[in-house]
Design a protein around this motif. Structure first.
Motif, PDB file in Angstrom:
ATOM      1  N   ALA A 179       0.951  -1.154   0.111  1.00 15.93           N
ATOM      2  CA  ALA A 179       0.096   0.123   0.101  1.00 15.93           C
ATOM      3  C   ALA A 179       1.022   1.272  -0.030  1.00 15.93           C
ATOM      4  N   PHE A 180       2.037   1.110   0.837  1.00 11.62           N
ATOM      5  CA  PHE A 180       2.974   2.266   0.924  1.00 11.62           C
ATOM      6  C   PHE A 180       3.622   2.633  -0.464  1.00 11.62           C
ATOM      7  N   TRP A 181       4.015   1.670  -1.378  1.00 13.78           N
ATOM      8  CA  TRP A 181       4.653   2.031  -2.458  1.00 13.78           C
ATOM      9  C   TRP A 181       3.601   1.853  -3.680  1.00 13.78           C
ATOM     10  N   ARG A 182       2.527   1.550  -3.666  1.00 13.83           N
ATOM     11  CA  ARG A 182       1.510   1.690  -4.636  1.00 13.83           C
ATOM     12  C   ARG A 182       0.772   2.951  -4.477  1.00 13.83           C
ATOM     13  N   VAL A 183       0.441   3.435  -3.416  1.00 13.37           N
ATOM     14  CA  VAL A 183      -0.390   4.420  -3.169  1.00 13.37           C
ATOM     15  C   VAL A 183       0.311   5.675  -2.467  1.00 13.37           C
ATOM     16  N   THR A 184       0.781   5.559  -1.155  1.00  9.82           N
ATOM     17  CA  THR A 184       1.461   6.679  -0.279  1.00  9.82           C
ATOM     18  C   THR A 184       2.434   7.055  -1.072  1.00  9.82           C
ATOM     19  N   PHE A 185       3.315   6.665  -1.741  1.00  8.49           N
ATOM     20  CA  PHE A 185       4.625   7.058  -2.151  1.00  8.49           C
ATOM     21  C   PHE A 185       4.303   8.100  -3.221  1.00  8.49           C
TER      22      PHE A 185
END
Length: 273
Positions: A179-185
């Motif tokens: 979720a971090f690499w696909r969305v938040t980043f």
């Protein structure tokens, strides 16, 4: 009265800008003059446009290899640092347990320690891992130098983002990491650009540690190559100015490309964090 204050503000901005640009103008002016002409000969506003200075400086200083080395070190160190710092910043911001808070405090303390102070123990370490005169060791060293500031900025910025940004992705089946690499980043472009400029310029201009760890000519970076060139051609101001302009150009270009994100990233992390 308001109009007068506005005029004074703009006048101050113009004066500060002029004072900041004068050294760059002198450098450019000297780099384009004939070797026999000094700064005070002839017009102060019209150089000779002697572009062969750049050709001669490029040839004599072997700065082409230095530019290549600096690009490799800077790009690789930034990739390593941004990947580690963004992951650490996300973990500290979203999972603030005691261990993460302790790590964050240690990183803040590390920001106060000048890198030059730990050069002697680093030299011992680099020798033990056979990292002297290697680009990979310099990449890891400079990435580690920039980690504390990068983690601090990422943590402050991510804290300002609503948790719903990644929670919706987690509900859809993503792990926290995914979720971090696909969305938040994707929301971290401003702070990433700020770190890219701040740390990138520091890595590009690093001299204090490079002079100890990159001693062979084939692995020298731009600051080292220009320093050696200045020692050899100290009386040739035109060639020295041309070499300095060549070394300066990539950093200026990178700043111009990312400048619109720079202030936005710094202020967002400082104000909302």
């Amino acid at each position: 009265m308001k109009a007068v204050n506005t005029i004074l503000k703009y006048a101050a901005i113009v004066m500060i800008s002029i004072l900041a640009l004068i050294p760059f103008y002198v450098l450019l002016f000297l780099s384009l003059n004939e070797p026999s002409r000094s700064l005070f000969d002839g017009s102060l506003f019209l150089p000779d446009f002697h572009f062969s200075n750049y050709i001669e400086a490029w040839r004599a200083s072997n700065i082409g290899r230095a530019v290549s080395n600096s690009l490799i070190i800077t790009a690789a160190a930034l990739v390593v640092m941004l990947a580690l710092a963004s992951s650490a910043g996300y973990s500290i911001a979203r999972f603030p347990h005691k261990a993460n808070k302790l790590i964050f405090s240690v990183l803040l303390v590390c920001m106060m320690v000048p890198a030059i102070i730990i050069t002697v123990p680093l030299y011992t370490l680099m020798r033990s891992i056979h990292g002297i005169n290697t680009l990979w060791a310099m990449i890891l060293l400079l990435a580690a130098n920039g980690l504390p500031l990068a983690v601090f900025l990422y943590t402050s910025f991510i804290k300002a983002l609503p948790r719903e940004v990644e929670e919706s992705a987690i509900i859809d089946g993503c792990s926290n990491f995914s979720a971090f690499w696909r969305v938040t980043f994707h929301f971290l472009k401003p702070v990433t650009s700020s770190i890219f400029i701040l740390s990138g310029l520091g890595i590009w201009n690093n001299y204090g540690q490079a002079v100890f760890f990159l001693q062979r000519e084939e692995v020298r970076t731009i600051p080292l190559a220009i320093s050696m060139f200045f020692q050899k051609y100290g009386a040739d101001w035109n060639l020295m100015a041309a070499a300095a302009m060549i070394g300066l150009a990539p950093a200026v270009l990178a700043f111009l490309i990312f400048q619109k994100y720079f202030i936005k990233g710094i202020t967002a992390g400082a104000v909302k964090g």
